[in-house]
Design an enzyme around this catalytic site. Sequence first.
Site, PDB file in Angstrom:
ATOM      1  CB  SER A 144      -0.849  -0.005   1.285  1.00 22.96           C
ATOM      2  OG  SER A 144      -1.441   1.263   1.485  1.00 22.96           O
ATOM      3  CE1 TYR A 157      -4.466  -2.328   4.821  1.00 20.09           C
ATOM      4  CE2 TYR A 157      -3.555  -0.114   4.631  1.00 20.09           C
ATOM      5  CZ  TYR A 157      -4.062  -1.259   4.043  1.00 20.09           C
ATOM      6  OH  TYR A 157      -4.146  -1.342   2.669  1.00 20.09           O
TER       7      TYR A 157
HETATM    8  P1  NAD Z   1     -11.004  -6.380  -0.825  1.00 21.90           P
HETATM    9  O1  NAD Z   1     -11.588  -6.265   0.530  1.00 21.90           O
HETATM   10  O2  NAD Z   1     -11.919  -6.420  -1.997  1.00 21.90           O
HETATM   11  O3  NAD Z   1     -10.017  -7.626  -0.927  1.00 21.90           O
HETATM   12  C1  NAD Z   1      -9.380  -8.244   0.151  1.00 21.90           C
HETATM   13  C2  NAD Z   1      -9.448  -9.740  -0.081  1.00 21.90           C
HETATM   14  O4  NAD Z   1      -8.706 -10.416   0.944  1.00 21.90           O
HETATM   15  C3  NAD Z   1     -10.896 -10.263  -0.012  1.00 21.90           C
HETATM   16  O5  NAD Z   1     -11.120 -11.100  -1.126  1.00 21.90           O
HETATM   17  C4  NAD Z   1     -10.916 -11.064   1.284  1.00 21.90           C
HETATM   18  O6  NAD Z   1     -11.833 -12.140   1.239  1.00 21.90           O
HETATM   19  C5  NAD Z   1      -9.473 -11.546   1.351  1.00 21.90           C
HETATM   20  N1  NAD Z   1      -9.073 -11.995   2.688  1.00 21.90           N
HETATM   21  C6  NAD Z   1      -9.222 -11.345   3.871  1.00 21.90           C
HETATM   22  N2  NAD Z   1      -8.743 -12.098   4.866  1.00 21.90           N
HETATM   23  C7  NAD Z   1      -8.269 -13.253   4.315  1.00 21.90           C
HETATM   24  C8  NAD Z   1      -7.652 -14.420   4.823  1.00 21.90           C
HETATM   25  N3  NAD Z   1      -7.431 -14.565   6.146  1.00 21.90           N
HETATM   26  N4  NAD Z   1      -7.296 -15.404   3.965  1.00 21.90           N
HETATM   27  C9  NAD Z   1      -7.520 -15.280   2.628  1.00 21.90           C
HETATM   28  N5  NAD Z   1      -8.111 -14.196   2.095  1.00 21.90           N
HETATM   29  C10 NAD Z   1      -8.477 -13.197   2.921  1.00 21.90           C
HETATM   30  O7  NAD Z   1     -10.029  -5.123  -0.955  1.00 21.90           O
HETATM   31  P2  NAD Z   1      -8.871  -4.796  -2.018  1.00 21.90           P
HETATM   32  O8  NAD Z   1      -8.808  -3.328  -2.098  1.00 21.90           O
HETATM   33  O9  NAD Z   1      -9.033  -5.566  -3.264  1.00 21.90           O
HETATM   34  O10 NAD Z   1      -7.575  -5.266  -1.208  1.00 21.90           O
HETATM   35  C11 NAD Z   1      -6.589  -6.125  -1.742  1.00 21.90           C
HETATM   36  C12 NAD Z   1      -5.220  -5.730  -1.192  1.00 21.90           C
HETATM   37  O11 NAD Z   1      -4.886  -4.426  -1.665  1.00 21.90           O
HETATM   38  C13 NAD Z   1      -5.154  -5.663   0.350  1.00 21.90           C
HETATM   39  O12 NAD Z   1      -3.940  -6.208   0.790  1.00 21.90           O
HETATM   40  C14 NAD Z   1      -5.200  -4.165   0.613  1.00 21.90           C
HETATM   41  O13 NAD Z   1      -4.571  -3.808   1.815  1.00 21.90           O
HETATM   42  C15 NAD Z   1      -4.448  -3.638  -0.589  1.00 21.90           C
HETATM   43  N6  NAD Z   1      -4.688  -2.223  -0.862  1.00 21.90           N
HETATM   44  C16 NAD Z   1      -5.893  -1.783  -1.290  1.00 21.90           C
HETATM   45  C17 NAD Z   1      -6.069  -0.431  -1.534  1.00 21.90           C
HETATM   46  C18 NAD Z   1      -7.370   0.142  -2.016  1.00 21.90           C
HETATM   47  O14 NAD Z   1      -7.506   1.368  -2.081  1.00 21.90           O
HETATM   48  N7  NAD Z   1      -8.347  -0.654  -2.396  1.00 21.90           N
HETATM   49  C19 NAD Z   1      -5.018   0.468  -1.318  1.00 21.90           C
HETATM   50  C20 NAD Z   1      -3.808  -0.029  -0.869  1.00 21.90           C
HETATM   51  C21 NAD Z   1      -3.645  -1.381  -0.645  1.00 21.90           C
END
Ligand code: NAD
Length: 256
Positions: A144, A157
């Site tokens: 991130s 986080y």
């Molecule tokens: P999201 O909530 O759609 O995806 C997160 C996924 O992780 C979900 O499919 C969830 O089921 C899965 N998950 C959670 N706990 C789990 C576990 N114990 N075992 C297996 N799977 C698990 O959100 P996203 O935005 O697609 O996030 C994906 C990644 O991107 C994350 O690591 C998040 O921190 C990172 N991220 C997202 C953003 C953003 O703005 N969306 C920004 C920076 C980083």
Amino acid sequence: MRLKGKVAIVSGTSSGIGKSICERFAAEGAQVGMNYRLGGKLDAKGAQAAAAKMGPNVIPVEGDVSKRSDVERMIQEMVQKCGRLDIAVSNAGIEIKRPFIEVTDEEWNKVLSVNLYGAFVFTQIAARQMVKQGQGGKIIYISSVHEDIPLPEYTPYCVTKGGIRMMMRNNAIELAPHKINVNNIAPGAIATPINQSVLDDPEAMKKATSDIPLRRFGTSEEVANVALFLASDEADYVTGSTYYIDGGMTQNVTKY
Ligand code: NAD
């Protein structure tokens, strides 16, 4: 077909960025393990249907990344079905908003166990398989912008994402002799379910986009584009780097 003949596994693919990466890798010819977690957004039937929609080369693999035995089983399953593993994308992540002085041990442990321990165990087991095969590989962490930029009220986080930054940098050096490339993708604000409360609130959206030089949220497909590059042979000389996909957010120093 930039990933033809490759075998990949992506964690946390029930929605958002992980789902888009799965779709993109499959479209580029890889066999892809689509990890989902029971008790999450998809049950076994839903995961089967989602995988079938992405194509015949997508294999749903159930497991919680915070449990070593689950991750071992997931990776074994891919190797048994596809014969090898070339690419691992550690994407699963959660966040909890809470002022630092109110964070409980339970909340701390939950975020740390999924985001940091989960990333450790998932990529460690994937790396062991790649080392055993002796033909290199690609490891990509979805960290991130908060691997570097503070975000008040999200201390656990930010700690996990900062930890992933160091894990990636260390592993890039340790795994280089095995021709395993290790990189981070650091998304900024991407329109996915993790940001649903902001996406649903016009005032919060206005404030959030005002901090982004490109004045919009990114899409999970835009993150998948960079994951595809890092997973492909085109990135054979790229290791130890963080790729920011943030519409310029990290350069907006006036805000910080
Ligand atoms: P999201 O909530 O759609 O995806 C997160 C996924 O992780 C979900 O499919 C969830 O089921 C899965 N998950 C959670 N706990 C789990 C576990 N114990 N075992 C297996 N799977 C698990 O959100 P996203 O935005 O697609 O996030 C994906 C990644 O991107 C994350 O690591 C998040 O921190 C990172 N991220 C997202 C953003 C953003 O703005 N969306 C920004 C920076 C980083």
